[in-house]
Design a protein around this motif. Structure first.
Motif, PDB file in Angstrom:
ATOM      1  N   GLY A  78      -4.730  -5.958  32.481  1.00  0.00           N
ATOM      2  CA  GLY A  78      -6.138  -6.192  32.184  1.00  0.00           C
ATOM      3  C   GLY A  78      -6.577  -7.611  32.476  1.00  0.00           C
ATOM      4  O   GLY A  78      -5.781  -8.505  32.758  1.00  0.00           O
ATOM      5  N   ARG A  79      -7.869  -7.835  32.375  1.00  0.00           N
ATOM      6  CA  ARG A  79      -8.443  -9.145  32.705  1.00  0.00           C
ATOM      7  C   ARG A  79      -8.035 -10.231  31.716  1.00  0.00           C
ATOM      8  O   ARG A  79      -8.021 -11.413  32.079  1.00  0.00           O
ATOM      9  N   GLU A  80      -7.738  -9.858  30.479  1.00  0.00           N
ATOM     10  CA  GLU A  80      -7.342 -10.872  29.496  1.00  0.00           C
ATOM     11  C   GLU A  80      -6.104 -11.630  29.960  1.00  0.00           C
ATOM     12  O   GLU A  80      -5.954 -12.821  29.669  1.00  0.00           O
ATOM     13  N   LEU A  82      -4.848 -11.210  33.484  1.00  0.00           N
ATOM     14  CA  LEU A  82      -4.913 -11.506  34.911  1.00  0.00           C
ATOM     15  C   LEU A  82      -5.975 -12.540  35.275  1.00  0.00           C
ATOM     16  O   LEU A  82      -5.801 -13.280  36.251  1.00  0.00           O
ATOM     17  N   GLN A  83      -7.079 -12.614  34.528  1.00  0.00           N
ATOM     18  CA  GLN A  83      -8.125 -13.576  34.885  1.00  0.00           C
ATOM     19  C   GLN A  83      -7.635 -15.018  34.790  1.00  0.00           C
ATOM     20  O   GLN A  83      -7.867 -15.812  35.713  1.00  0.00           O
ATOM     21  N   ALA A  86      -5.494 -15.629  37.775  1.00  0.00           N
ATOM     22  CA  ALA A  86      -6.324 -15.783  38.977  1.00  0.00           C
ATOM     23  C   ALA A  86      -6.954 -17.171  39.026  1.00  0.00           C
ATOM     24  O   ALA A  86      -7.004 -17.810  40.086  1.00  0.00           O
ATOM     25  N   ASP A  87      -7.435 -17.653  37.888  1.00  0.00           N
ATOM     26  CA  ASP A  87      -8.078 -18.968  37.837  1.00  0.00           C
ATOM     27  C   ASP A  87      -7.087 -20.093  38.149  1.00  0.00           C
ATOM     28  O   ASP A  87      -7.435 -21.071  38.812  1.00  0.00           O
ATOM     29  N   ILE A  93      -8.908 -11.995  41.529  1.00  0.00           N
ATOM     30  CA  ILE A  93      -8.613 -11.075  40.433  1.00  0.00           C
ATOM     31  C   ILE A  93      -8.484  -9.641  40.947  1.00  0.00           C
ATOM     32  O   ILE A  93      -7.662  -8.868  40.447  1.00  0.00           O
ATOM     33  N   ASP A  94      -9.275  -9.285  41.964  1.00  0.00           N
ATOM     34  CA  ASP A  94      -9.194  -7.926  42.515  1.00  0.00           C
ATOM     35  C   ASP A  94      -7.818  -7.670  43.128  1.00  0.00           C
ATOM     36  O   ASP A  94      -7.278  -6.566  43.028  1.00  0.00           O
ATOM     37  N   THR A  97      -5.368  -7.173  40.252  1.00  0.00           N
ATOM     38  CA  THR A  97      -5.571  -5.871  39.611  1.00  0.00           C
ATOM     39  C   THR A  97      -4.909  -4.751  40.394  1.00  0.00           C
ATOM     40  O   THR A  97      -4.330  -3.821  39.814  1.00  0.00           O
ATOM     41  N   GLN A 133       1.501 -15.671  30.834  1.00  0.00           N
ATOM     42  CA  GLN A 133       0.158 -15.495  30.279  1.00  0.00           C
ATOM     43  C   GLN A 133       0.139 -14.341  29.285  1.00  0.00           C
ATOM     44  O   GLN A 133      -0.524 -14.414  28.240  1.00  0.00           O
ATOM     45  N   TYR A 134       0.876 -13.282  29.594  1.00  0.00           N
ATOM     46  CA  TYR A 134       0.956 -12.151  28.658  1.00  0.00           C
ATOM     47  C   TYR A 134       1.591 -12.588  27.345  1.00  0.00           C
ATOM     48  O   TYR A 134       1.143 -12.162  26.261  1.00  0.00           O
TER      49      TYR A 134
END
Length: 238
Positions: A78-80, A82-83, A86-87, A93-94, A97, A133-134
């Motif tokens: 999810g974005r929480e 992966l975002q 990505a940053d 991000i795509d 994903t 990050q996770y």
């Protein structure tokens, strides 16, 4: 009675030899085409890292444990998670994903994170970044965030030169107590941990050499059948 139907002309020995030779050449060319495709197509490699999510008391209930682990795989993709990756990496991000996946090892608390990437080194870095990050997401509790906010506030008050001396001692006690609570909370609430660092598989996941060769052989066999049929019809035409 009807007279017997005359049999069609048979192939001569040279014709049969030529037919077999042409068919073999077509199959070999198909295999060669598959081999060339394997070398020419862009290679995609799988980088992988392994996470252990401690279920604790939840492990006694298999249904609840499965739901919990499945939820963690959704969070990883999810974005929480992966975002921020990505940053920090500049990878869209795509792309993350589509190319980041998480799977549960059956009958265990193990989650495998996989990242597909054309560059093995970059894939390893991304898999490591996703896993770390996770961990921040999984191991951060609301209580810890509240304690950290209180600690930051107390430390800011201590840094103010005009703070009354009688309040300094009280603030120092609060800081020590909050730091102790944070340390205890961190040692007991870490649910997820990396158990295997990120690595990249040696063989590419795409293109698959065996599959590509098999497709080439099938194409060659189909071509051989078409060419052979055409040759037989031409030779046997009256």
């Amino acid at each position: 009675m009807f007279p017997p139907r005359p049999s069609g002309p048979t192939l001569t020995s040279p014709q049969q030899t030529r037919l077999v030779l042409v068919s073999a050449i077509a199959v070999v060319l198909g295999l060669l085409g598959g081999l060339i495709a394997t070398m020419v197509l862009p290679h995609i490699y799988a980088a992988q890292t392994t996470i252990r999510y401690s279920l604790g008391e939840k492990s006694s209930d298999s249904d609840n444990a499965d739901r919990t682990l499945t939820t963690q795989t959704v969070i990883i993709g999810g974005r929480e998670v992966l975002q921020p990756v990505a940053d920090s990496t500049g990878v869209p991000i795509d792309y993350l994903t589509k190319n980041v996946s998480a799977t549960i090892v059956p009958n265990s608390e193990i989650i495998q994170i996989q990242v597909l990437h054309p560059d093995r080194s970059s894939g390893i870095q991304l898999a490591d970044a996703v896993a770390k990050q996770y961990l921040q997401v999984a191991n951060t509790s609301d209580n810890r965030a509240q304690l950290q906010s209180q600690l930051d506030n107390a430390q800011r008050q201590l840094a103010v030169p005009t703070t009354p001396p009688d309040a300094v001692a009280d603030l120092q006690g609060q800081v020590a107590d909050l730091q102790s609570q944070l340390a205890q909370d961190a040692s007991t609430s870490d649910l997820a941990a990396i158990v295997a660092p990120a690595f990249s598989q040696t063989a590419p996941v795409f293109p698959n050499t065996l599959i590509t060769l098999a497709i080439g052989a099938l194409v060659g066999a189909a071509a051989a059948a078409l060419i052979g049929t055409s040759m037989v019809r031409r030779w046997t035409r009256r």
